[in-house]
Design a protein around this motif. Structure first.
Motif, short mmCIF file in Angstrom:
data_model
loop_
_atom_site.label_atom_id
_atom_site.label_comp_id
_atom_site.label_asym_id
_atom_site.label_seq_id
_atom_site.Cartn_x
_atom_site.Cartn_y
_atom_site.Cartn_z
N ARG A 187 0.74 -1.25 0.00
CA ARG A 187 -0.08 0.06 -0.05
C ARG A 187 0.84 1.24 0.04
N ILE A 209 -7.60 3.66 -3.57
CA ILE A 209 -8.53 2.69 -2.81
C ILE A 209 -9.13 3.22 -1.53
N GLY A 210 -10.27 3.44 -1.35
CA GLY A 210 -10.96 3.71 -0.36
C GLY A 210 -11.25 5.38 -0.33
N ASP A 211 -11.81 5.69 0.76
CA ASP A 211 -12.27 7.11 0.87
C ASP A 211 -10.96 8.07 1.28
N ASP A 238 -10.69 8.79 4.99
CA ASP A 238 -10.49 7.94 5.97
C ASP A 238 -9.00 7.52 6.24
N ASP A 266 -7.42 4.48 6.42
CA ASP A 266 -6.83 3.54 5.51
C ASP A 266 -6.75 3.85 4.21
N PHE A 267 -7.03 5.08 3.81
CA PHE A 267 -7.10 5.07 2.37
C PHE A 267 -5.48 5.08 2.05
N HIS A 268 -5.21 4.71 0.71
CA HIS A 268 -4.27 4.45 0.22
C HIS A 268 -4.24 4.21 -1.14
#
Length: 175
Positions: free
Chosen positions: A117, A132-134, A137, A139-141
């Motif tokens: 990531r 990937i993701g919001d 957030d 954990d966005f990466h």
């Protein structure tokens, strides 16, 4: 040009009859459309008779989908003319919601291990920049796999990002 009492009365009369600002300007002469609009607002004449004679169209709920006719010729790649796509929504039967297009089955989904990531700070020219993701957030990466030469994405994400017209037509036929 000055706004005399006679011109103001004529403006009020024409505006109440439903003439547009351009039409009022041409009737008055020596005045622009914008001058008419300004005077109308200063006089507080914004409420007036409607000039439209057609009935308003009924509004459709946002979640209601309309069905579209299937294209009969798959060899045509040009967009149809405006007249050819006109259809009456009332006469078309409602169809069940269509399933979303399926991703390219030849592309294997990419599993991004935690070690691969990438954050915005660790991206390089050779890493896949697929988000990937919001972004809000924690954990966005980004994907972080090795990108293909000349592309910002890895092979899997390139196939998603650069979907050709033939792929789109094929996925429409499948659904």
């Amino acid at each position: 040009m000055s706004w005399t009492d006679e011109r103001v009365e004529l403006l009020k009369k024409l505006w109440a009859e439903g003439l547009s600002a351009s039409q009022v300007a041409s009737e008055l002469g020596g005045v622009t459309r914008n001058a008419v609009i300004g005077k109308v607002h200063r006089l507080g004449l914004s409420g007036r008779a409607k000039t439209t004679t057609t009935a308003p169209r009924p509004r459709r709920p946002r979640n209601q989908q309309t069905s579209r006719p299937a294209r009969t010729s798959s060899s045509s790649t040009a967009a149809p003319s405006v007249g050819a796509t006109a259809l009456k929504v009332e006469s078309q039967p409602q169809s069940a919601p269509q399933p979303k297009a399926v991703k390219n089955p030849q592309a294997d989904p990419v599993v991004v291990p935690i070690s691969k990531r990438a954050s915005i700070l660790t991206l390089t020219e050779t890493t896949c920049k697929w988000p990937i993701g919001d972004p809000g957030d924690t954990d966005f990466h980004f994907c972080g796999h090795k990108s293909e030469s000349g592309s910002p994405y890895c092979k899997y994400h390139s196939e998603i990002a650069y979907n050709t017209g033939a792929d789109r037509r094929r996925s429409k036929k499948a659904s």
